[in-house]
Scaffold this active site. Structure first.
Site, PDB file in Angstrom:
ATOM      1  N   ASP A  24     -15.576   2.734   6.389  1.00  0.00           N
ATOM      2  CA  ASP A  24     -14.530   3.683   5.992  1.00  0.00           C
ATOM      3  C   ASP A  24     -15.058   4.707   4.997  1.00  0.00           C
ATOM      4  OD1 ASP A  24     -11.810   4.707   5.816  1.00  0.00           O
ATOM      5  OD2 ASP A  24     -11.915   3.966   3.768  1.00  0.00           O
ATOM      6  N   ARG A  82     -14.926  12.904   7.303  1.00  0.00           N
ATOM      7  CA  ARG A  82     -13.615  13.505   7.598  1.00  0.00           C
ATOM      8  C   ARG A  82     -13.256  14.555   6.552  1.00  0.00           C
ATOM      9  NH1 ARG A  82      -9.850   8.691   7.421  1.00  0.00           N
ATOM     10  NH2 ARG A  82      -8.251  10.244   7.749  1.00  0.00           N
ATOM     11  N   LYS A 122      -9.315  -1.428   5.274  1.00  0.00           N
ATOM     12  CA  LYS A 122      -9.445  -1.959   3.903  1.00  0.00           C
ATOM     13  C   LYS A 122      -8.450  -3.080   3.668  1.00  0.00           C
ATOM     14  CE  LYS A 122      -9.227   2.374   2.872  1.00  0.00           C
ATOM     15  NZ  LYS A 122      -9.176   3.736   2.409  1.00  0.00           N
ATOM     16  N   HIS A 177       0.859  -1.186   0.000  1.00  0.00           N
ATOM     17  CA  HIS A 177       0.000   0.000   0.000  1.00  0.00           C
ATOM     18  C   HIS A 177       0.887   1.224   0.000  1.00  0.00           C
ATOM     19  CE1 HIS A 177      -3.390   2.650   0.877  1.00  0.00           C
ATOM     20  NE2 HIS A 177      -2.559   3.280   1.667  1.00  0.00           N
ATOM     21  N   SER A 224      -8.289   3.839   8.783  1.00  0.00           N
ATOM     22  CA  SER A 224      -8.910   3.866   7.461  1.00  0.00           C
ATOM     23  C   SER A 224      -8.148   2.937   6.496  1.00  0.00           C
ATOM     24  CB  SER A 224      -8.907   5.306   6.944  1.00  0.00           C
ATOM     25  OG  SER A 224      -9.107   5.368   5.568  1.00  0.00           O
TER      26      SER A 224
HETATM   27  N1  URA Z   1      -5.750   6.902   2.570  1.00  0.00           N
HETATM   28  C1  URA Z   1      -6.780   6.245   3.141  1.00  0.00           C
HETATM   29  O1  URA Z   1      -7.193   5.192   2.684  1.00  0.00           O
HETATM   30  N2  URA Z   1      -7.362   6.795   4.228  1.00  0.00           N
HETATM   31  C2  URA Z   1      -6.934   7.937   4.784  1.00  0.00           C
HETATM   32  O2  URA Z   1      -7.485   8.348   5.779  1.00  0.00           O
HETATM   33  C3  URA Z   1      -5.864   8.605   4.180  1.00  0.00           C
HETATM   34  C4  URA Z   1      -5.276   8.061   3.071  1.00  0.00           C
END
Ligand code: URA
Length: 446
Positions: free
Chosen positions: A171, A178, A197, A84, A193
């Site tokens: 999320d 947010r 995922k 990621h 967050s």
């Molecule tokens: N990427 C994400 O998936 N979530 C965040 O809060 C910031 C960057």
């Protein structure tokens, strides 16, 4: 004991740690509509100022993950690994890592032993998104049903898809809040967050590319470092082996920025035709760590990297790269033909006013240039031009002559503001030689 949203928010506002029961009450109530947006917005702001303990962050991430489904796994002894990135300008390593790590792991550990389920996002603001770049290949779809994705994972050993409605749905709702309440830049909220995922991918291991510098969403090194530590700590608490690389994002990564151009660059890279050293460095560092994790301790990251370097010399990685597109509907031959057909597109250059050494080519301003030319989106709903972008002619540390091009803008059609937009790209040329930057600044593996 009966729980009250306002009491829980007050507790967090006062800096106290919340229990699993309290966090779960808040999230469940929000998802079921009993706790309102404005109450969760207040809670998010309290977290923004007071933070969360590592334990709370883990619980919040787990609750968000469990708000939806996870990729189904059979107990077959396979290792599932992903990467990621927090995102940057010209960041295209995913397209290289999937075929490279897949081929290395197949050779070292056997067919089907290591799988790469890659779930990615779209670009926003000055950074491009993996899914948008994949769609530069005509016909490619990242919109996969779970069954199709699992079939691809079984047959090919990898897939690249977008988030579905039922993967970590909390999320999506929380991120939307947010986004409009100035609570995005908050380490525990970012960690939960991202990991909600990633936990839904049912991974055994993850390599995190945490970027810092002008083109990163968290420019300050120390904040990116805090984020990297928190991500690895919480991932491990959730039994996912993890390592984070802090990588520089002060100038764009590679030679090209823009959707179609970046896919072209990856094909050229794998064909051995053009390998920008920064892109090669970051890709091999990440790939070495992925192979190390997948080896379950048998190989060091350096050994993993050496295996990847060896693999890069083979033509098969390019074949797997093309398979990655074609198995999800992408028409590679058409993409290639389009590349040549578009060879004569309008180009405008950013000309250096000075001679010397390039000391800075600011990533954020290059990202903004591409976005403002139509190659990026300001809101999630905007459309994008996949063909515009820039080709970088000089990298930091290169010698430059006054009058030479530092970068060429590649347009789909003439753009009336291109000269004004180009003048906003920040660069510096110095008389004395400039050290080339170190791309990987730190590895966090504990
Ligand atoms: N990427 C994400 O998936 N979530 C965040 O809060 C910031 C960057």
């Amino acid at each position: 004991m009966k729980l009250h949203p306002s009491e829980i928010i007050k507790k967090k506002r006062g800096g106290e740690a919340l229990s699993e029961a309290e966090l779960s009450f808040l999230l469940d109530g929000f998802l079921q509509g009993q706790i309102k947006d404005y109450q969760i917005a207040a809670f998010l702001m309290a977290v923004y100022f007071q933070g969360m303990t590592s334990e709370e962050t883990g619980i919040w991430a787990r609750l968000m993950w469990r708000s939806g489904v996870s990729l189904p796994r059979k107990d077959s002894g396979e290792f599932w690994v992903d990467k990621h990135s927090t995102g940057g300008v010209g960041d295209k390593t995913s397209f290289l890592l999937v075929p490279l790590v897949h081929n290395v792991c197949r050779r070292l550990f056997g067919d089907g032993q290591v799988r790469i389920p890659m779930i990615s996002g779209r670009g926003l603001d000055f950074t491009g998104g993996t899914l948008d770049k994949l769609e530069a290949v005509p016909g490619f779809t990242s919109d996969l049903e779970m069954e199709t994705a699992m079939g691809l994972l079984d047959r090919n050993g990898f897939f690249m898809m977008g988030q579905t409605a039922d993967l970590a749905p909390a999320d999506r709702l929380l991120y939307a809040l947010r986004d409009v309440t100035a609570t995005v830049e908050c380490v525990p909220l970012i960690v939960s967050s991202i990991l909600s995922k990633k936990l839904a991918e049912s991974l055994d291991g993850i390599v995190l590319d945490v970027k810092f510098g002008s083109g990163a969403f968290m420019p300050e090194f120390s904040r990116a470092q805090t984020l990297a530590h928190a991500l690895t700590r919480v991932a491990r608490e959730e039994k996912v082996a993890s390592v984070a690389l802090l990588t520089r994002m002060d100038e764009p990564l590679g030679f090209k920025v823009g959707h179609q151009l970046e896919i072209e660059e990856c094909a050229d890279f794998l064909a051995g035709e053009a390998r920008e050293p920064g892109l090669q460095e970051v890709t091999l560092a990440l790939a070495g760590q992925m192979v190390c994790l997948a080896s379950r301790g048998k190989l060091s990251p350096e050994q993993g990297r050496a295996e990847c370097e060896q693999e890069l010399e083979k033509r098969e990685v390019l074949t797997t790269f093309i398979q990655m597109f074609e198995s999800q509907g992408g028409r590679w031959k058409e993409f290639k033909a389009q590349r040549y057909a578009l060879g004569g597109r309008p180009r405008v250059s950013l000309i250096s006013k000075h001679s010397g050494y390039l000391a800075k080519l600011d990533a954020r301003s290059v990202g903004r240039l591409v976005r403002n030319l139509g190659g990026g989106r300001l809101t999630k709903e905007s459309g994008i031009d996949l063909n515009v972008g820039v080709e970088i002619r000089r990298k930091v540390g290169d010698k430059v002559q006054a009058g030479e091009s530092l970068l060429d803008v590649v347009l789909s059609e003439p753009h009336p503001q291109v000269a004004t937009l180009l003048s906003q790209v920040m660069y510096e040329v110095q008389p004395a030689a400039v050290m080339r930057p170190r791309w990987v600044e730190e590895v966090i593996d504990a």
